[in-house]
Design an enzyme around this catalytic site. Structure first.
Site, PDB file in Angstrom:
ATOM      1  N   HIS A 193       3.783  -2.256   3.109  1.00 34.64           N
ATOM      2  CA  HIS A 193       3.824  -0.890   2.560  1.00 34.64           C
ATOM      3  C   HIS A 193       5.131  -0.682   1.797  1.00 34.64           C
ATOM      4  CE1 HIS A 193       0.874  -0.720   5.812  1.00 34.64           C
ATOM      5  NE2 HIS A 193       0.295   0.263   5.123  1.00 34.64           N
ATOM      6  N   ASP A 237       0.819  -1.229   0.000  1.00 36.79           N
ATOM      7  CA  ASP A 237       0.000   0.000   0.000  1.00 36.79           C
ATOM      8  C   ASP A 237       0.849   1.275   0.000  1.00 36.79           C
ATOM      9  OD1 ASP A 237      -1.974  -1.843   0.346  1.00 36.79           O
ATOM     10  OD2 ASP A 237      -2.847  -0.911   2.129  1.00 36.79           O
TER      11      ASP A 237
HETATM   12 ZN    ZN Z   1      -2.608   3.130   3.270  1.00 36.29          ZN
END
Ligand code: ZN
Length: 360
Positions: free
Chosen positions: A310, A168
């Site tokens: 991430h 993400d």
């Molecule tokens: Zn996010």
């Protein structure tokens, strides 16, 4: 008349004549003085001031200082003139003039702003057109590679365990490219939930993600907490990112992951896409610890899991250098969310939330 009387008469005549000349001289002198006074007065009244007139100032500046200074001088003069008019207007209609003085610059500012905005829009449109053209050329050149990204990939064994790694908040070139290098090295794939804001800078990285067979998901534009936004604002967050992805890759996004997860009924209703969350969360953003991230993923993962990471933290890329080969070694196939759902016969529909694809 004797001679003596004649002489006296002549002397008298002579004396009178001298007296006349004396007064005449005095009159002439007075007239001269008066004339000089008049001339001096005229000269005093009509003589030019010591300060040069504006036209002379301009000529001076033009010849000595240059065009720029001249323009400044003229500009100052032009600004001064309306100021005089305004002062008069203020004294005659103080209230009205105050309103005019307040409103006029605002409207002018607004018009100027509009003009500037139009100019920016025009230049942005031109840039976008150029970008489209360049991208189209590049996409044409990459046609064979991009075609490899069509899902599902034929090399997947539906009977073997599979996991969908997801990343993400990117793309963020320095970290995303490291992760892509690892995926490419081990012939693995993942899904990237991208932010529109990041795409403004890292559009090239998005092309590399897609060219390696990875999937692109929408993670909004600004990473706002969508739960508190209006319907229009939520659609804007989603659409702006979709539009950028379409511009860059000419593909349609199929899935959305709302920032911060936890989609409620409102988000499920408003976002017109399937919502993809996760079943394994090593909290890489919190620990920023390579070993902790590795341990959390490798020890907790099972067949059909969706793992959230991430691609914005170097420690996550460090962890992926270990996690990806380890999972493959353990017999997992690293696939996209789309492939995972496809091989588990799960149809994704809008308004529903998907956490994993565990075997039932
Ligand atoms: Zn996010």
């Amino acid at each position: 008349m004797n001679d003596i009387e004649y002489v006296k008469q002549e002397e008298t005549k002579t004396e009178l004549s001298r007296t006349q000349r004396f007064f005449l001289t005095i009159i002439i002198v007075i007239e001269c003085v008066a004339l000089c006074f008049i001339v001096a007065t005229i000269v005093y009244i009509f003589a030019p001031d010591e300060e040069l007139p504006v036209s002379s100032q301009e000529a001076y500046l033009e010849s000595h200082i240059g065009e720029e200074s001249r323009l400044q001088t003229v500009g100052q003069k032009e600004q001064r003139q309306p100021g005089v008019v305004q002062e008069h207007a203020q004294s005659e209609h103080p209230e009205k003039s105050q309103v005019e003085n307040h409103e006029q610059p605002e409207s002018e500012k607004h018009e100027q702003q509009q003009e500037e905005d139009q100019e920016i829009e025009a230049s942005e449109t031109a840039e976008a057109d150029l970008l489209d053209l360049n991208l189209q050329v590049e996409l044409d050149n990459q046609e064979s590679r991009v075609a490899g990204a069509i899902y599902p990939k034929p090399d997947i064994d539906p009977d073997k365990p599979m996991i969908a790694l997801t990343f993400d908040d990117g793309p963020y070139d320095p970290v995303t490219n490291r992760i892509l290098d690892i995926l490419e090295k081990y012939d693995a794939r993942a899904t990237f939930f991208v932010l529109g804001l990041q795409l403004e800078t890292y559009g090239e990285t998005l092309k590399r993600i897609y060219s390696l067979g990875c999937q692109i998901g929408n993670h909004s534009y600004n990473h706002k907490y969508l739960h508190s936004l209006s319907v229009e604002e939520i659609h804007k967050e989603i659409d702006n990112t979709n539009n950028l992805i379409r511009e860059i890759l000419n593909i349609e996004v199929k899935i959305v992951r709302p920032p911060y997860g936890s989609p409620n009924d409102y988000l499920k209703e408003v976002i017109p896409y399937p919502l993809v969350l996760w079943s394994v969360d090593p909290k890489d953003w919190k620990s920023l610890n390579k070993d902790a991230i590795i341990s959390e993923v490798v020890n907790k993962v099972e067949d059909g899991d969706i793992v959230i990471l991430h691609d914005t933290y170097p420690t996550t890329a460090d962890a992926c250098e270990v996690i990806i080969p380890r999972l493959i070694e353990d017999g997992y196939q690293l696939v996209t969310v789309d492939e995972l759902m496809e091989y588990r016969n799960i149809s994704m529909i809008s308004g529903k939330v998907y956490y994993n694809a565990h075997r039932k």
